[in-house]
Design a protein around this motif. Structure first.
Motif, mmCIF file in Angstrom:
data_model
loop_
_atom_site.group_PDB
_atom_site.id
_atom_site.type_symbol
_atom_site.label_atom_id
_atom_site.label_comp_id
_atom_site.label_asym_id
_atom_site.label_seq_id
_atom_site.Cartn_x
_atom_site.Cartn_y
_atom_site.Cartn_z
ATOM 1 N N THR A 179 12.798 -10.192 2.477
ATOM 2 C CA THR A 179 11.423 -10.037 2.931
ATOM 3 C C THR A 179 10.524 -9.374 1.894
ATOM 4 O OG1 THR A 179 12.084 -7.984 4.044
ATOM 5 C CG2 THR A 179 12.017 -9.994 5.374
ATOM 6 N N THR A 180 11.067 -8.495 1.051
ATOM 7 C CA THR A 180 10.228 -7.851 0.036
ATOM 8 C C THR A 180 9.594 -8.888 -0.876
ATOM 9 O OG1 THR A 180 11.604 -5.857 0.054
ATOM 10 C CG2 THR A 180 10.175 -6.172 -1.844
ATOM 11 N N THR B 64 1.015 -11.088 -0.685
ATOM 12 C CA THR B 64 -0.016 -10.167 -1.170
ATOM 13 C C THR B 64 -0.752 -10.775 -2.348
ATOM 14 O OG1 THR B 64 1.437 -8.333 -0.540
ATOM 15 C CG2 THR B 64 -0.459 -7.797 -1.880
ATOM 16 N N LEU C 240 6.884 -0.673 0.401
ATOM 17 C CA LEU C 240 7.088 -2.091 0.715
ATOM 18 C C LEU C 240 6.917 -2.969 -0.513
ATOM 19 C CD1 LEU C 240 5.173 -2.354 4.098
ATOM 20 C CD2 LEU C 240 7.641 -2.446 3.759
ATOM 21 N N SER D 53 2.587 -10.512 8.411
ATOM 22 C CA SER D 53 3.457 -11.310 7.548
ATOM 23 C C SER D 53 4.743 -11.688 8.278
ATOM 24 C CB SER D 53 3.783 -10.544 6.266
ATOM 25 O OG SER D 53 2.616 -10.274 5.515
ATOM 26 N N ASP D 54 5.340 -10.708 8.975
ATOM 27 C CA ASP D 54 6.564 -10.992 9.737
ATOM 28 C C ASP D 54 6.313 -12.058 10.804
ATOM 29 O OD1 ASP D 54 7.907 -9.110 8.249
ATOM 30 O OD2 ASP D 54 7.701 -7.513 9.739
ATOM 31 N N TYR E 280 6.706 -10.538 1.065
ATOM 32 C CA TYR E 280 5.519 -9.679 1.087
ATOM 33 C C TYR E 280 4.805 -9.718 -0.265
ATOM 34 C CZ TYR E 280 7.853 -7.554 5.163
ATOM 35 O OH TYR E 280 8.482 -7.335 6.355
ATOM 36 N N LYS F 57 2.105 -5.954 7.078
ATOM 37 C CA LYS F 57 3.534 -6.238 7.235
ATOM 38 C C LYS F 57 3.802 -6.951 8.560
ATOM 39 C CE LYS F 57 8.083 -4.029 7.518
ATOM 40 N NZ LYS F 57 8.428 -4.711 8.794
ATOM 41 N N THR F 58 3.202 -6.467 9.644
ATOM 42 C CA THR F 58 3.424 -7.071 10.960
ATOM 43 C C THR F 58 2.930 -8.510 10.985
ATOM 44 O OG1 THR F 58 3.211 -4.909 12.030
ATOM 45 C CG2 THR F 58 2.943 -6.853 13.425
ATOM 46 N N LEU G 50 1.177 -3.080 -2.505
ATOM 47 C CA LEU G 50 0.746 -2.599 -1.196
ATOM 48 C C LEU G 50 0.508 -1.095 -1.213
ATOM 49 C CD1 LEU G 50 3.156 -4.665 1.075
ATOM 50 C CD2 LEU G 50 0.702 -4.973 0.825
ATOM 51 N N ALA H 81 0.606 -1.337 7.609
ATOM 52 C CA ALA H 81 1.471 -1.723 8.724
ATOM 53 C C ALA H 81 1.022 -3.045 9.326
ATOM 54 C CB ALA H 81 1.481 -0.622 9.785
#
Length: 563
Positions: free
Chosen positions: A124-125, A132, A466, A21-22, A128, A18-19, A470, A15
């Motif tokens: 967004t995928t 990564t 995600l 990255s956003d 990510y 992801k946060t 990940l 989480a």
């Protein structure tokens, strides 16, 4: 305070990744060596994805993970200190070299030897996924740099020899190659045999222009960090352009994709027919419906067993497509940038002579109803929601607003299995969206009894994740052994079902329209040596892939399965 379990800590780290990255996308740039970059790295280390193996071991470089990442990033990424994620229009009409990686349909441009631009069309995928991989490379680069310099600051002998190979661009062989690999194995902390295997694997793909070979990759990863210590200008920086920020969540590419598909259906006068949407590869449905006839047309003898015939069709894609064109097969190349080509099959033009005898169809039903099968290539992660949502949206034309008459939606994908092995089949009873409260129960029109028993079939919830990079073993084990009883992990099913549910609420498709979700197991992330990084499936993937395709085709084109 109660101590968190390993699975809870890993989920928190996912989480956090992801946060962060956003937030970085909105910020516009970051440096992996900076504060936020180190937090990304910390999160990745914390949940330690199975696909990256020994990434958290500071003594050794993770080679299988390196192979996996290099196959999915553009050639030369290891030497770059400027990486830009942008939208297509920023690069239209430029003279920059277009480049695509070996195993990801991802367009990039080489701006210079130190700069690469990624064109983001899948949402967004895809971002990510890239972040990564870049974070993983930076972690491994730090291990390499530690071996390049001794604690005293002196350059190691092994690094000097590697640098000589790189600077002279030497092609070594025989005893000299053995010596070079031995020196490299010391830098990597791996055995000679492990290093040699990765060297040979990358060499096979280097000849096709997909990478620069293990010597250059390792050298340039380490050199970038060595140079970084000498000056601020050498620090790796990742940028997110304003044009990229503007298109995220706007379905721009997906809307263009869906419009061109519908326009093609109109051109073919098929838009008012009952349509069955299938998300799958672009060979299995075509080969099952046309491979038998294509072989007979040129005087070949198709095998009596369907799956043996599929083996015979290898390297004959063009022949099958040419044959199929006479019997209702149309190829639609995607002009939108979404990288999702489509096949349109007018089944009213099919003939029993086209189809292998083991494929059981109702020909009277086909002639009466005249279904159209629309096979769309695989989407990538959250892109699945965008393309399905746009496809199910009404079309506006000269005749006003109208919806396609969608009779069924079938999703055939590859996934990681939790209770079984490579080559098994999973049928979804629900999709659980990892890291969110969104869960989707579904009535799957596929059941274990639809399959002949020569492949193990597991039924249960699928976890929509995600990204493949990940995933943490403890998290997956929890999904499998807890009350969730998940049988597999995948990336698109929950997004497809989200779009389907929205279309039902908006009355674009009937509430009881048939949906089918089947996955063949490409890996088992809970078993060492069976992760995606361990290599492709090969021939063992043919039977489950084509068995699922055969069942879906029979569900669509047999009267006893009609809506």
């Amino acid at each position: 305070m109660e101590e968190l379990s390993k699975a809870q800590r890993a989920r928190a780290a996912i989480a956090a990744f992801k946060t962060l990255s956003d937030a970085l996308i909105l910020t516009g740039s970051y440096q992996p060596s900076g504060t936020t970059g180190r937090k990304l790295e910390e999160a990745l280390r914390q949940f330690s994805p199975e696909i990256y193996g020994s990434m958290t071991d500071s003594r050794i470089v993770e080679l299988k993970g390196l192979e996996y990442v290099i196959d999915r990033l553009p050639r030369g990424i290891e030497a770059c200190n400027k990486i830009v994620l942008t939208a297509q229009e920023d690069l239209d009409g430029t003279s920059f070299e277009e480049i695509r990686p070996l195993k990801r349909r991802r367009l990039s441009y080489v701006v210079s030897s130190k700069e690469i631009c990624f064109v983001i069309t899948k949402g967004t995928t895809e971002i990510y996924d890239i972040l990564t991989h870049l974070t993983f490379l930076n972690i491994e680069a730090q291990k390499i740099r530690m071996q390049a310099q001794r604690q005293s600051g002196e350059i190691s002998i092994e690094w000097s020899q590697l640098q000589r190979l790189r600077d002279c661009d030497l092609l070594v062989e025989g005893p000299e190659l053995d010596q070079a690999i031995w020196n490299l194995s010391i830098i990597l902390g791996r055995t000679y045999r492990e290093t040699r295997q990765t060297y040979e694997y990358l060499e096979q793909n280097r000849e096709g222009g997909f990478n620069n070979g293990l010597f250059r990759i390792v050298h340039d990863l380490g050199k970038r960090l060595v140079d970084q210590e000498r000056g601020e200008d050498d620090r790796l920086t990742i940028y997110f352009t304003p044009s990229l920020q503007d298109i995220l969540g706007q379905h721009r590419y997906a809307s263009h994709w869906a419009t061109t598909v519908k326009q093609r259906l109109v051109e073919l006068k098929l838009h008012l027919r009952p349509i069955h949407v299938v998300s799958a590869n672009l060979h299995s449905f075509r080969n099952i419906l046309y491979g038998f006839g294509a072989m007979r047309e040129v005087g070949g003898t198709p095998a009596e067993d369907l799956y043996d015939m599929i083996q015979q069709l290898r390297e004959h894609d063009e022949r099958v497509m040419r044959y199929g064109a006479s019997f209702g097969f149309q190829q639609h190349r995607d002009p939108s940038g979404s990288n999702i080509d489509v096949q349109i099959i007018d089944t009213s033009r099919l003939d029993p002579s086209c189809v292998h005898p083991q494929v059981l169809l109702s020909w009277d039903y086909i002639r009466e109803v005249q279904p159209v099968i629309l096979v769309m290539d695989y989407a990538f992660g959250a892109q699945a929601y965008e393309v399905m949502d746009e496809l199910l949206n009404p079309m506006i034309g000269e005749e006003g607003e109208w919806n396609l008459s969608i009779e069924s939606i079938s999703i055939m994908g590859k996934a990681g299995i939790l209770p079984g092995k490579k080559g098994d089949i999973m049928l979804a009873t629900a999709h659980v969206m990892e890291g969110t409260p969104h869960n989707y129960i579904l009535e799957n029109d596929l059941a274990k009894d639809d399959f002949n028993g020569d492949v193990d079939v597991y039924c249960g919830p699928m976890v929509t994740v995600l990204g493949t990079s990940l995933q943490n073993k403890d998290v997956l084990e929890r999904f499998h052994t807890s009350a969730w009883r998940a049988v597999g992990i995948e990336m698109e099913g929950g997004h497809y079902q989200r779009a389907i549910n929205a279309a039902i609420i908006q009355r674009r498709i009937p509430r009881h329209m048939k949906v089918r979700y089947a996955y063949y197991a490409s890996d088992n992330p809970l078993v060492s040596g069976q992760t995606l990084a361990s290599g492709p499936m090969g021939n063992e993937g043919i039977r489950p892939t084509y068995q699922i395709s055969k069942v879906i085709i029979e569900k669509i084109l047999r009267k006893d399965h009609a809506p």
